[in-house]
Design a protein around this motif. Structure first.
Motif, mmCIF file in Angstrom:
data_model
loop_
_atom_site.group_PDB
_atom_site.id
_atom_site.type_symbol
_atom_site.label_atom_id
_atom_site.label_comp_id
_atom_site.label_asym_id
_atom_site.label_seq_id
_atom_site.Cartn_x
_atom_site.Cartn_y
_atom_site.Cartn_z
ATOM 1 N N ALA A 66 0.849 8.591 -10.085
ATOM 2 C CA ALA A 66 2.116 8.454 -9.380
ATOM 3 C C ALA A 66 1.952 7.872 -7.986
ATOM 4 N N PRO B 71 1.005 3.726 -7.796
ATOM 5 C CA PRO B 71 2.148 2.819 -7.966
ATOM 6 C C PRO B 71 3.156 2.914 -6.822
ATOM 7 N N THR B 72 3.297 4.093 -6.216
ATOM 8 C CA THR B 72 4.209 4.224 -5.073
ATOM 9 C C THR B 72 3.744 3.336 -3.923
ATOM 10 N N LEU C 219 12.844 4.268 -8.270
ATOM 11 C CA LEU C 219 11.467 4.350 -8.759
ATOM 12 C C LEU C 219 10.562 5.029 -7.736
ATOM 13 N N TRP D 275 11.239 8.801 -7.761
ATOM 14 C CA TRP D 275 10.621 9.445 -8.936
ATOM 15 C C TRP D 275 9.111 9.582 -8.752
ATOM 16 N N LEU D 276 8.472 8.514 -8.316
ATOM 17 C CA LEU D 276 7.011 8.531 -8.190
ATOM 18 C C LEU D 276 6.545 9.487 -7.094
ATOM 19 N N LEU E 285 6.957 13.044 -8.388
ATOM 20 C CA LEU E 285 5.920 13.355 -9.374
ATOM 21 C C LEU E 285 4.572 13.567 -8.696
ATOM 22 N N ALA E 286 4.260 12.718 -7.728
ATOM 23 C CA ALA E 286 2.982 12.854 -7.023
ATOM 24 C C ALA E 286 2.910 14.175 -6.273
#
Length: 226
Positions: A7, A10-11, A181, A184-185, A188-189
């Motif tokens: 996560a 990609p962030t 996005l 969300w990331l 999640l991280a």
């Protein structure tokens, strides 16, 4: 830690692409914003439902109150460690989201015919980050007391809330796709990192590390059965 890396990396990449003005991402943001906004603007009933969901059902205050109620329930059950984890994770999500917003200072979408407005900066979507964090916290806490046959439904409900929250924010024209996005990331991280710390805490006290479908503290089910 794998989930955190999946996560967090990609962030960081997403932020770099936003700051660089990467054309494919800009096209995705602009195209999705215009199309979804037009879809709800032309259908008053759909717009009313989207506003209701975004502003009242899936808004950050509602999600945080759900987590707060769960923390209270855990305290009643004397699950002190799990209550602390849930409360700290939810609080950290709000603080980190605000810090990133101020740091990035991204301007919100400016559509030709807006149907909604929101204050502050755009990245990340606070609604999306709170939905991801809250749903993940609720799942990891409550799975032990959810019957096994009902657990797939619980995962599906959480996914619906997370996805729905992001889509409604884009449709209202107050966030870009990349904002959602990013939210969300980041959510999640954060949950992945605090859950890893919680599992390390359990190992230090000699408790087993449960599989994800069992939640963070499977003993909660046994405590409720007593």
């Amino acid at each position: 830690m794998l989930a955190f890396a999946v996560a967090a990396v990609p962030t960081a990449v997403l932020l770099v692409l936003i700051e660089a003005g990467w054309e494919p991402l800009r096209a995705l943001d602009a195209g999705a914003a215009v199309r979804l906004n037009a879809a709800v603007r032309d259908h008053p009933t759909v717009l009313a439902v989207v506003r209701l969901l975004s502003d009242h059902v899936w808004d950050p205050v509602t999600m945080r109150l759900l987590v707060a109620a769960t923390v209270g329930w855990l305290l009643v059950r004397r699950a002190w460690r799990l209550a602390l984890w849930a409360g700290l994770t939810e609080t950290a999500a709000g603080l980190i989201g605000l810090l990133v917003k101020i740091t990035v200072a991204r301007v919100r979408p400016a559509l030709p015919e807006p149907v909604a407005h929101a204050p502050g900066f755009s990245f990340p979507s606070g609604h999306a980050m709170t939905a991801m964090t809250s749903c993940a916290v609720l799942l990891l806490v409550l799975l032990p007391v959810v019957p096994r046959r009902a657990r797939p439904a619980a995962w599906m409900l959480a996914a619906l809330v997370v996805l729905g929250t992001g889509l409604t924010r884009i449709a209202l024209g107050v966030h870009w796709v990349s904002d959602v996005l990013g939210g969300w990331l980041l959510g999640l991280a954060l949950v992945a990192s605090t859950a890893w710390a919680f599992e390390a805490w359990r190992r230090e006290t000699g408790l087993p590390t449960p599989a994800l479908p069992e939640g963070l503290e499977p003993e909660l089910a046994e405590a409720g059965a007593e």
